[in-house]
Scaffold this motif. Sequence first.
Motif, PDB file in Angstrom:
ATOM      1  N   ARG A 112       0.842  -1.186   0.000  1.00 52.07           N
ATOM      2  CA  ARG A 112       0.000   0.000   0.000  1.00 52.07           C
ATOM      3  C   ARG A 112       0.881   1.242   0.000  1.00 52.07           C
ATOM      4  O   ARG A 112       1.903   1.286   0.695  1.00 52.07           O
ATOM      5  CB  ARG A 112      -0.902   0.005   1.240  1.00 52.07           C
ATOM      6  CG  ARG A 112      -1.827   1.218   1.365  1.00 52.07           C
ATOM      7  CD  ARG A 112      -2.674   1.104   2.622  1.00 52.07           C
ATOM      8  NE  ARG A 112      -3.532   2.248   2.828  1.00 52.07           N
ATOM      9  CZ  ARG A 112      -4.746   2.392   2.327  1.00 52.07           C
ATOM     10  NH1 ARG A 112      -5.247   1.423   1.569  1.00 52.07           N
ATOM     11  NH2 ARG A 112      -5.474   3.462   2.561  1.00 52.07           N
ATOM     12  N   ASP A 113       0.493   2.232  -0.779  1.00 50.73           N
ATOM     13  CA  ASP A 113       1.099   3.552  -0.675  1.00 50.73           C
ATOM     14  C   ASP A 113       0.343   4.269   0.443  1.00 50.73           C
ATOM     15  O   ASP A 113      -0.764   4.753   0.244  1.00 50.73           O
ATOM     16  CB  ASP A 113       0.975   4.308  -2.002  1.00 50.73           C
ATOM     17  CG  ASP A 113       1.706   5.644  -1.978  1.00 50.73           C
ATOM     18  OD1 ASP A 113       1.709   6.305  -0.924  1.00 50.73           O
ATOM     19  OD2 ASP A 113       2.262   6.041  -3.022  1.00 50.73           O
ATOM     20  N   TRP A 114       0.945   4.320   1.622  1.00 50.54           N
ATOM     21  CA  TRP A 114       0.245   4.828   2.803  1.00 50.54           C
ATOM     22  C   TRP A 114       0.078   6.342   2.765  1.00 50.54           C
ATOM     23  O   TRP A 114      -0.797   6.871   3.457  1.00 50.54           O
ATOM     24  CB  TRP A 114       0.986   4.408   4.065  1.00 50.54           C
ATOM     25  CG  TRP A 114       0.958   2.932   4.296  1.00 50.54           C
ATOM     26  CD1 TRP A 114       1.860   2.005   3.858  1.00 50.54           C
ATOM     27  CD2 TRP A 114      -0.049   2.194   5.006  1.00 50.54           C
ATOM     28  NE1 TRP A 114       1.487   0.742   4.250  1.00 50.54           N
ATOM     29  CE2 TRP A 114       0.326   0.824   4.961  1.00 50.54           C
ATOM     30  CE3 TRP A 114      -1.207   2.543   5.685  1.00 50.54           C
ATOM     31  CZ2 TRP A 114      -0.423  -0.185   5.565  1.00 50.54           C
ATOM     32  CZ3 TRP A 114      -1.965   1.555   6.286  1.00 50.54           C
ATOM     33  CH2 TRP A 114      -1.573   0.206   6.226  1.00 50.54           C
ATOM     34  N   VAL A 115       0.889   7.032   1.981  1.00 49.28           N
ATOM     35  CA  VAL A 115       0.747   8.486   1.871  1.00 49.28           C
ATOM     36  C   VAL A 115      -0.442   8.831   0.986  1.00 49.28           C
ATOM     37  O   VAL A 115      -1.296   9.655   1.336  1.00 49.28           O
ATOM     38  CB  VAL A 115       2.047   9.109   1.324  1.00 49.28           C
ATOM     39  CG1 VAL A 115       1.853  10.605   1.079  1.00 49.28           C
ATOM     40  CG2 VAL A 115       3.202   8.874   2.293  1.00 49.28           C
ATOM     41  N   VAL A 116      -0.510   8.185  -0.172  1.00 47.74           N
ATOM     42  CA  VAL A 116      -1.589   8.453  -1.134  1.00 47.74           C
ATOM     43  C   VAL A 116      -2.877   7.732  -0.730  1.00 47.74           C
ATOM     44  O   VAL A 116      -3.984   8.203  -0.972  1.00 47.74           O
ATOM     45  CB  VAL A 116      -1.144   8.045  -2.551  1.00 47.74           C
ATOM     46  CG1 VAL A 116      -2.263   8.266  -3.561  1.00 47.74           C
ATOM     47  CG2 VAL A 116       0.100   8.821  -2.956  1.00 47.74           C
ATOM     48  N   GLY A 117      -2.738   6.542  -0.110  1.00 49.51           N
ATOM     49  CA  GLY A 117      -3.916   5.798   0.313  1.00 49.51           C
ATOM     50  C   GLY A 117      -4.434   4.822  -0.717  1.00 49.51           C
ATOM     51  O   GLY A 117      -5.635   4.542  -0.744  1.00 49.51           O
ATOM     52  N   VAL A 118      -3.535   4.277  -1.564  1.00 50.23           N
ATOM     53  CA  VAL A 118      -3.955   3.302  -2.569  1.00 50.23           C
ATOM     54  C   VAL A 118      -2.991   2.124  -2.550  1.00 50.23           C
ATOM     55  O   VAL A 118      -1.851   2.233  -2.078  1.00 50.23           O
ATOM     56  CB  VAL A 118      -3.993   3.912  -3.996  1.00 50.23           C
ATOM     57  CG1 VAL A 118      -5.011   5.034  -4.067  1.00 50.23           C
ATOM     58  CG2 VAL A 118      -2.610   4.410  -4.405  1.00 50.23           C
ATOM     59  N   HIS A 119      -3.457   0.985  -3.075  1.00 51.97           N
ATOM     60  CA  HIS A 119      -2.608  -0.190  -3.184  1.00 51.97           C
ATOM     61  C   HIS A 119      -1.973  -0.231  -4.570  1.00 51.97           C
ATOM     62  O   HIS A 119      -2.567   0.215  -5.561  1.00 51.97           O
ATOM     63  CB  HIS A 119      -3.425  -1.469  -2.953  1.00 51.97           C
ATOM     64  CG  HIS A 119      -3.707  -1.724  -1.510  1.00 51.97           C
ATOM     65  ND1 HIS A 119      -4.717  -1.070  -0.836  1.00 51.97           N
ATOM     66  CD2 HIS A 119      -3.117  -2.557  -0.608  1.00 51.97           C
ATOM     67  CE1 HIS A 119      -4.738  -1.488   0.429  1.00 51.97           C
ATOM     68  NE2 HIS A 119      -3.785  -2.384   0.586  1.00 51.97           N
ATOM     69  N   GLY A 120      -0.775  -0.780  -4.629  1.00 50.73           N
ATOM     70  CA  GLY A 120      -0.090  -0.877  -5.912  1.00 50.73           C
ATOM     71  C   GLY A 120       1.262  -1.539  -5.762  1.00 50.73           C
ATOM     72  O   GLY A 120       1.717  -1.827  -4.654  1.00 50.73           O
TER      73      GLY A 120
END
Length: 264
Positions: free
Chosen positions: A235-243
């Motif tokens: 998860r990109d914890w800053v943006v709030g999306v998985h990738g």
Amino acid sequence: MPDHLVLLLDAPLSAFGGEIIDAYGVVRDFPGRSTVTGLLANALGYGRADGTRLDRLQARLVLGSARLAEGRRMRDFQTARLGAGDRGWTTRGRVEGRSGGAATYDSPHIRYRDADADALVLIAFRLDPPAESPTLAEVEGALDRPERPLFVGRKPCLPSRPLLAGCVAADDVRAALESGLAACAAGEGRFRLHPSRARREADGWPRSARPVRAQWPADREPGERERRLEICDERDWVVGVHGGSRGVIEGRLSLPARSRGETP
């Protein structure tokens, strides 16, 4: 040999979230890096606004897991009637209202969420580099005395025992999983299964020492009857999306011969 922490996830319900498609929230067989990152961060007292620290903790996490008991997969049907005036908290800490015309609220909000009932999952992990804070020792202390209540995937999935089973020295995550399996079979310390769990497993693992399904980092070529997979569990914890994706190996692990009373 580096130290690894071993967790024993024993809960009436557990949910290792996968991709959500429309109204269906499916689960994975093995906990992903984002799931374990969230679990450790909760113990450490991190908040959702600590995106940079969460990203760094996830990047350092080297983990694998094994399913000691498969349990039973179930699907929960959830429904709620929402009104135009209803408000809720978001993951960004702001109260959010609702939009749309009156017809938007004529029907209830419906979704399906999967979970595993009565599964038993062993996790082994280390942090790389080991000297950076939080260290493995700091995480171990946080799991013993967490800042907030811990859960196994989703908030309703409360563990039935302390999650931390122990610390083992091993060459890699796969070897740490094997050490954890042997300790569970021997009933050592915190690896000892609850009597009710031991009765349920009397005709299966660990008494029969049957191989269990497992997943570990793809730091070597897969062996016979193993397969390499590319999974998206970060998860990109800053943006709030998985990738993003990473390589793992799936196979089966057995107890060492000595643990079964056999000649090595």
